[in-house]
Design an enzyme around this catalytic site. Structure first.
Site, short mmCIF file in Angstrom:
data_model
loop_
_atom_site.label_atom_id
_atom_site.label_comp_id
_atom_site.label_asym_id
_atom_site.label_seq_id
_atom_site.Cartn_x
_atom_site.Cartn_y
_atom_site.Cartn_z
N LEU A 105 7.33 46.92 -58.12
CA LEU A 105 6.65 45.15 -58.13
C LEU A 105 5.30 45.25 -58.29
CD1 LEU A 105 8.15 44.59 -54.54
CD2 LEU A 105 9.45 44.29 -57.17
N ASP A 106 5.03 43.65 -58.77
CA ASP A 106 4.05 42.94 -59.31
C ASP A 106 2.60 42.91 -58.51
OD1 ASP A 106 4.81 42.78 -61.61
OD2 ASP A 106 5.32 41.39 -61.43
N LEU A 107 1.29 43.11 -58.69
CA LEU A 107 0.70 43.05 -57.38
C LEU A 107 0.68 42.76 -56.41
CD1 LEU A 107 -2.25 44.21 -57.03
CD2 LEU A 107 -3.00 42.87 -58.37
N THR A 109 3.60 40.49 -56.10
CA THR A 109 5.07 40.47 -55.15
C THR A 109 5.49 41.01 -54.25
OG1 THR A 109 5.69 40.47 -57.83
CG2 THR A 109 7.19 40.68 -56.62
N HIS A 188 7.61 41.30 -65.73
CA HIS A 188 6.99 39.85 -65.46
C HIS A 188 8.18 39.16 -65.66
CE1 HIS A 188 2.98 41.44 -64.23
NE2 HIS A 188 2.68 41.32 -65.09
#
Length: 236
Positions: A105-107, A109, A188
């Site tokens: 998961l992104d930073l 998210t 993304h």
């Protein structure tokens, strides 16, 4: 073992420092057990989680671990990072150094993350052929409209990778909130899809993977082991 799977004779030869020809005699004398069963075939495969014993002395007894984590915003999906706290830093788990991340998961998210030391399970979970659904709650800066639904269902062409995304399901929950279901995870991806409408994502939270829902009793940063049923039923 050097690899995840090996023939029994090769494993025993390496562990016991004996010649492979001597292993035939050991098997004939019923001295070797694999997962509690007397081994007869030198070509039997053992893997990282096989229980192997000789004369009741255990040579190998690793256990698979499957962990659910409620990832907060601001934590990176990595094992090490010089600038940010990592998901590994959050874990209180005796084997956390052996775990790897299943689907990052992104930073910015939050939500459900999975970690394991079982490579076959994680590969199956992330394989495009498995078509495991990941569900997200998305908060948008601008109002939503029904045209988003058709666009997500048709897929988007990403020129940089020269790919068209698979059909995604979008459900409008309120004027600024949608739920999105994906069976893939491009870079993304959700932010880029909403970017086609010039609608910035200001909140992104993954609440399920396959049949597994994020435990509502887990605080942000909290984690727990999955049950046997959860591990087996996640694929539906």
């Amino acid at each position: 073992m050097e690899s995840k799977r090996a023939r029994l004779d090769r494993f025993l030869s390496s562990e016991l420092k004996i010649k492979r020809k001597d292993i035939r005699l050991m098997l004939a004398q019923n001295r070797v057990r694999v997962d509690g069963i007397v081994a007869k075939d030198i070509q039997q495969l053992v893997d990282e989680f096989s229980h192997v014993s000789v004369d009741d002395a255990v040579l190998k007894n690793n256990r698979p671990s499957y962990v659910m984590l409620n990832k907060p915003v601001g934590v990176v999906s990595a094992t090490k990072d010089d600038k940010h706290k990592t998901v590994i830093d959050l874990l209180d788990h005796p084997a956390k150094s052996e775990l790897h991340i299943v689907g990052r998961l992104d930073l910015n998210t939050s939500g459900l993350m999975l970690l394991t030391n079982d490579g076959r399970w994680s590969r199956k979970l992330m394989s495009p052929e498995s078509k495991v659904e990941k569900r997200y709650r998305v908060t948008l800066q601008n109002p939503l409209s029904t045209e988003y639904i058709d666009a997500f269902a048709k897929g988007f062409y990403f020129e940089f990778e020269d790919i068209t995304t698979q059909a995604a399901k979008l459900e409008i929950i309120s004027e600024h909130i949608a739920e999105v279901t994906l069976t893939e995870g491009k870079y993304h991806q959700i932010k880029r899809m909403f970017g086609r409408f010039r609608n910035p994502v200001i909140g992104l939270h993954r609440y399920s993977v396959g049949e597994l829902l994020l435990d509502p009793d887990l605080d942000e940063g909290g984690s727990r082991e999955l049950s046997v049923e959860e591990v087996n039923d996640i694929f539906g």
